[in-house]
Motif scaffolding. Structure first.
Motif, PDB file in Angstrom:
ATOM      1  N   ARG A 162       1.374  -0.859   0.671  1.00  0.00           N
ATOM      2  CA  ARG A 162       0.175  -0.037  -0.090  1.00  0.00           C
ATOM      3  C   ARG A 162       0.712   0.908   0.088  1.00  0.00           C
ATOM      4  O   ARG A 162       0.299   2.071  -0.315  1.00  0.00           O
ATOM      5  CB  ARG A 162      -0.853   0.064   1.238  1.00  0.00           C
ATOM      6  CG  ARG A 162      -2.351  -1.499   1.471  1.00  0.00           C
ATOM      7  CD  ARG A 162      -2.951  -0.623   1.992  1.00  0.00           C
ATOM      8  NE  ARG A 162      -4.031  -1.762   1.971  1.00  0.00           N
ATOM      9  CZ  ARG A 162      -4.112  -2.776   3.204  1.00  0.00           C
ATOM     10  NH1 ARG A 162      -3.000  -2.726   3.828  1.00  0.00           N
ATOM     11  NH2 ARG A 162      -4.921  -3.765   2.552  1.00  0.00           N
ATOM     12  N   GLU A 163       2.098   1.316   0.888  1.00  0.00           N
ATOM     13  CA  GLU A 163       2.890   2.511   1.389  1.00  0.00           C
ATOM     14  C   GLU A 163       3.585   2.778  -0.333  1.00  0.00           C
ATOM     15  O   GLU A 163       3.823   4.402  -0.402  1.00  0.00           O
ATOM     16  CB  GLU A 163       3.399   2.523   2.200  1.00  0.00           C
ATOM     17  CG  GLU A 163       2.650   2.846   3.284  1.00  0.00           C
ATOM     18  CD  GLU A 163       3.507   2.558   4.785  1.00  0.00           C
ATOM     19  OE1 GLU A 163       4.591   2.555   4.718  1.00  0.00           O
ATOM     20  OE2 GLU A 163       2.655   2.753   6.349  1.00  0.00           O
ATOM     21  N   LEU A 164       4.392   1.630  -0.760  1.00  0.00           N
ATOM     22  CA  LEU A 164       5.175   2.294  -1.502  1.00  0.00           C
ATOM     23  C   LEU A 164       4.353   2.172  -2.982  1.00  0.00           C
ATOM     24  O   LEU A 164       4.796   2.180  -4.413  1.00  0.00           O
ATOM     25  CB  LEU A 164       6.183   0.642  -1.591  1.00  0.00           C
ATOM     26  CG  LEU A 164       7.291   0.350  -0.792  1.00  0.00           C
ATOM     27  CD1 LEU A 164       7.740  -0.798  -0.578  1.00  0.00           C
ATOM     28  CD2 LEU A 164       8.036   1.734  -0.733  1.00  0.00           C
ATOM     29  N   SER A 166       2.165  -0.989  -5.924  1.00  0.00           N
ATOM     30  CA  SER A 166       3.281  -1.604  -6.859  1.00  0.00           C
ATOM     31  C   SER A 166       4.201  -1.782  -7.176  1.00  0.00           C
ATOM     32  O   SER A 166       5.061  -2.550  -7.355  1.00  0.00           O
ATOM     33  CB  SER A 166       2.029  -2.319  -8.373  1.00  0.00           C
ATOM     34  OG  SER A 166       2.120  -1.043  -9.531  1.00  0.00           O
ATOM     35  N   ARG A 167       4.193  -0.490  -8.163  1.00  0.00           N
ATOM     36  CA  ARG A 167       6.049  -0.368  -8.707  1.00  0.00           C
ATOM     37  C   ARG A 167       6.865   0.070  -8.259  1.00  0.00           C
ATOM     38  O   ARG A 167       7.845  -0.719  -7.809  1.00  0.00           O
ATOM     39  CB  ARG A 167       5.571   0.622  -9.718  1.00  0.00           C
ATOM     40  CG  ARG A 167       7.681   0.790 -10.186  1.00  0.00           C
ATOM     41  CD  ARG A 167       7.077   2.525 -10.814  1.00  0.00           C
ATOM     42  NE  ARG A 167       8.812   2.901 -11.791  1.00  0.00           N
ATOM     43  CZ  ARG A 167       8.493   2.086 -13.124  1.00  0.00           C
ATOM     44  NH1 ARG A 167       7.712   1.809 -14.125  1.00  0.00           N
ATOM     45  NH2 ARG A 167       9.627   2.414 -13.771  1.00  0.00           N
ATOM     46  N   GLY A 168       6.871   0.627  -6.525  1.00  0.00           N
ATOM     47  CA  GLY A 168       7.784   1.306  -5.595  1.00  0.00           C
ATOM     48  C   GLY A 168       7.977  -0.453  -5.110  1.00  0.00           C
ATOM     49  O   GLY A 168       9.464  -1.093  -4.738  1.00  0.00           O
ATOM     50  N   TRP A 169       6.740  -1.700  -4.885  1.00  0.00           N
ATOM     51  CA  TRP A 169       7.436  -2.966  -4.070  1.00  0.00           C
ATOM     52  C   TRP A 169       8.261  -3.599  -4.894  1.00  0.00           C
ATOM     53  O   TRP A 169       9.132  -4.067  -4.260  1.00  0.00           O
ATOM     54  CB  TRP A 169       6.491  -3.530  -3.938  1.00  0.00           C
ATOM     55  CG  TRP A 169       6.580  -4.717  -2.859  1.00  0.00           C
ATOM     56  CD1 TRP A 169       6.401  -4.399  -1.368  1.00  0.00           C
ATOM     57  CD2 TRP A 169       6.142  -6.245  -3.445  1.00  0.00           C
ATOM     58  NE1 TRP A 169       6.537  -6.206  -1.610  1.00  0.00           N
ATOM     59  CE2 TRP A 169       7.159  -6.918  -2.743  1.00  0.00           C
ATOM     60  CE3 TRP A 169       6.641  -6.122  -5.255  1.00  0.00           C
ATOM     61  CZ2 TRP A 169       6.633  -7.479  -2.046  1.00  0.00           C
ATOM     62  CZ3 TRP A 169       6.494  -7.659  -5.061  1.00  0.00           C
ATOM     63  CH2 TRP A 169       7.195  -8.582  -3.319  1.00  0.00           C
ATOM     64  N   ALA A 170       8.212  -3.513  -5.879  1.00  0.00           N
ATOM     65  CA  ALA A 170       9.099  -4.253  -7.041  1.00  0.00           C
ATOM     66  C   ALA A 170       9.974  -4.130  -7.213  1.00  0.00           C
ATOM     67  O   ALA A 170      11.142  -4.617  -7.350  1.00  0.00           O
ATOM     68  CB  ALA A 170       8.056  -4.472  -8.948  1.00  0.00           C
ATOM     69  N   GLU A 171      10.105  -2.376  -6.819  1.00  0.00           N
ATOM     70  CA  GLU A 171      11.273  -1.520  -7.167  1.00  0.00           C
ATOM     71  C   GLU A 171      12.633  -2.470  -6.267  1.00  0.00           C
ATOM     72  O   GLU A 171      14.237  -2.972  -5.805  1.00  0.00           O
ATOM     73  CB  GLU A 171      11.808  -0.350  -7.279  1.00  0.00           C
ATOM     74  CG  GLU A 171      11.332  -0.018  -8.609  1.00  0.00           C
ATOM     75  CD  GLU A 171      11.093   1.599  -8.151  1.00  0.00           C
ATOM     76  OE1 GLU A 171      10.893   2.383  -7.213  1.00  0.00           O
ATOM     77  OE2 GLU A 171      10.399   2.958  -9.744  1.00  0.00           O
ATOM     78  N   GLU A 172      11.774  -3.274  -5.384  1.00  0.00           N
ATOM     79  CA  GLU A 172      13.114  -2.957  -3.680  1.00  0.00           C
ATOM     80  C   GLU A 172      13.068  -4.480  -3.747  1.00  0.00           C
ATOM     81  O   GLU A 172      13.917  -4.543  -3.829  1.00  0.00           O
ATOM     82  CB  GLU A 172      12.022  -2.583  -2.478  1.00  0.00           C
ATOM     83  CG  GLU A 172      11.194  -1.007  -1.564  1.00  0.00           C
ATOM     84  CD  GLU A 172      12.660  -0.649  -1.510  1.00  0.00           C
ATOM     85  OE1 GLU A 172      13.812  -1.666  -0.934  1.00  0.00           O
ATOM     86  OE2 GLU A 172      12.648   0.149  -1.107  1.00  0.00           O
ATOM     87  N   LEU A 173      11.963  -5.084  -4.711  1.00  0.00           N
ATOM     88  CA  LEU A 173      12.592  -6.873  -4.652  1.00  0.00           C
ATOM     89  C   LEU A 173      13.653  -6.747  -5.548  1.00  0.00           C
ATOM     90  O   LEU A 173      14.294  -7.519  -5.313  1.00  0.00           O
ATOM     91  CB  LEU A 173      10.979  -6.998  -5.006  1.00  0.00           C
ATOM     92  CG  LEU A 173      11.153  -8.596  -5.714  1.00  0.00           C
ATOM     93  CD1 LEU A 173      11.758  -8.840  -4.009  1.00  0.00           C
ATOM     94  CD2 LEU A 173       9.775  -9.526  -6.351  1.00  0.00           C
ATOM     95  N   SER A 174      13.918  -5.483  -6.637  1.00  0.00           N
ATOM     96  CA  SER A 174      14.893  -6.179  -8.028  1.00  0.00           C
ATOM     97  C   SER A 174      16.069  -5.710  -7.112  1.00  0.00           C
ATOM     98  O   SER A 174      17.268  -6.304  -7.864  1.00  0.00           O
ATOM     99  CB  SER A 174      14.188  -4.980  -9.035  1.00  0.00           C
ATOM    100  OG  SER A 174      14.386  -3.492  -8.330  1.00  0.00           O
ATOM    101  N   ARG A 175      16.415  -4.655  -5.773  1.00  0.00           N
ATOM    102  CA  ARG A 175      17.181  -5.220  -4.939  1.00  0.00           C
ATOM    103  C   ARG A 175      18.026  -6.092  -4.642  1.00  0.00           C
ATOM    104  O   ARG A 175      19.154  -5.712  -4.060  1.00  0.00           O
ATOM    105  CB  ARG A 175      17.065  -3.472  -4.605  1.00  0.00           C
ATOM    106  CG  ARG A 175      16.878  -2.785  -4.998  1.00  0.00           C
ATOM    107  CD  ARG A 175      16.603  -0.901  -3.916  1.00  0.00           C
ATOM    108  NE  ARG A 175      16.536   0.146  -4.874  1.00  0.00           N
ATOM    109  CZ  ARG A 175      15.451   0.639  -5.273  1.00  0.00           C
ATOM    110  NH1 ARG A 175      14.064  -0.136  -4.306  1.00  0.00           N
ATOM    111  NH2 ARG A 175      15.298   1.955  -5.656  1.00  0.00           N
TER     112      ARG A 175
END
Length: 292
Positions: A162-164, A166-175
């Motif tokens: 919710r806070e990040l 969908s794209r923001g969450w995926a960016e975190e995952l990609s790191r």
């Protein structure tokens, strides 16, 4: 409930639950021949379009259905005013309803990552609907360490979505090293753009559902021919766990797919496709022998 096609040409199933499911159907089989159906179910955050590169090789011999999970891609998710029973039975019921509305009695189920958890329980609860089960990079449940990882410093996984967004969450995952080890520099921007098709709230609701999903009580009841495609270098799935899974599902076949990353359906697509098609062809030969 009628099937629907919107102005963009996307196709949908309307369910008695009030929700609608986006699906893509590809069939390039010879029209005068009988053919079986493959149902592809993606993992968390992804959607049907991520499997585009599997379609040419699969759809020449099989009818292929790709469906977006609840809250993923172009499938809907419950709004505050909706009376939606967000439970395992509802989710599985919508899968059955999809097949019923498309006139499909039995499928070869291909589930990737957490989509495979659904497949394992589906195989146990609805054996009459399966010709076979294939799981790829699939944990049998998400342990607390995984749930903390997916929270990325937030209160929990749904809150992170919710806070990040969908794209923001995926960016975190990609790191996370090795999570998306695709060398093509244009892949990650495309990946993130596709993840962003889903709404963060839709992913948050499904993350809450996944947080308690556990296939372990169901594994011993799976009787369908089963193929397990296991990555050897995944941050989320260990080879040792996949060996235990193979022992739990009687008669299952375990294939180790060498290569980096969790999403081997992308990074090692050719190896996965060869193993999957070989598995299905062996099933055909076994059936033919039994009929002779």
């Amino acid at each position: 409930m009628p099937l629907e096609r919107d102005a963009s040409g996307r196709t949908f199933i309307h369910h008695p639950s009030g929700q609608r499911t986006h699906y893509i159907l590809n069939d390039f089989t010879d029209p005068w021949k009988s053919r079986e159906t493959i149902l592809i179910q993606h993992g968390f955050g992804r959607h049907a379009a991520f499997w585009y590169h599997w379609i040419p090789i699969l759809s020449r011999k099989y009818r292929v259905i790709r469906r977006d999970l609840r809250g993923h891609g172009y499938s809907s998710y419950p709004q505050n005013s909706d009376k939606y029973d967000y439970t395992l039975n509802t989710i599985l019921g919508e899968m059955i309803d999809t097949l019923d509305q498309l006139g499909v009695e039995r499928v070869h189920f291909l589930g990737e990552s957490t989509g495979g958890i659904l497949g394992e329980i589906f195989a146990a609860k609805h054996p009459e609907s399966l010709l076979s089960l294939t799981v790829c990079s699939t944990p049998i449940y998400l342990p607390p360490v995984a749930l903390r990882l997916f929270a990325f410093g937030r209160k929990d996984w749904p809150t992170a979505c919710r806070e990040l967004g969908s794209r923001g969450w995926a960016e975190e995952l990609s790191r996370i090293p090795g999570t998306i080890p695709v060398t093509d520099p244009q892949y990650l921007p495309w990946y993130l753009e596709q993840i962003a098709v889903s709404d963060g709230e839709g992913l948050a609701q499904y993350a809450k559902f996944l947080s308690t999903l556990d296939a372990r009580p169901w594994l011993g009841r799976i009787k369908a021919p089963t193929l397990i495609l296991s990555p050897t270098q995944s941050a989320a799935v260990k080879v040792e766990d996949m060996k235990v899974l193979a022992e739990k599902i009687e008669g299952s076949k375990l294939v180790l797919i060498e290569g980096p990353g969790h999403e081997i359906y992308v990074t090692q697509a050719k190896k996965c496709q060869q193993a999957f098609l070989g598995f299905l062809e062996n099933l055909d030969r076994d059936i033919t022998k039994g009929e002779n």
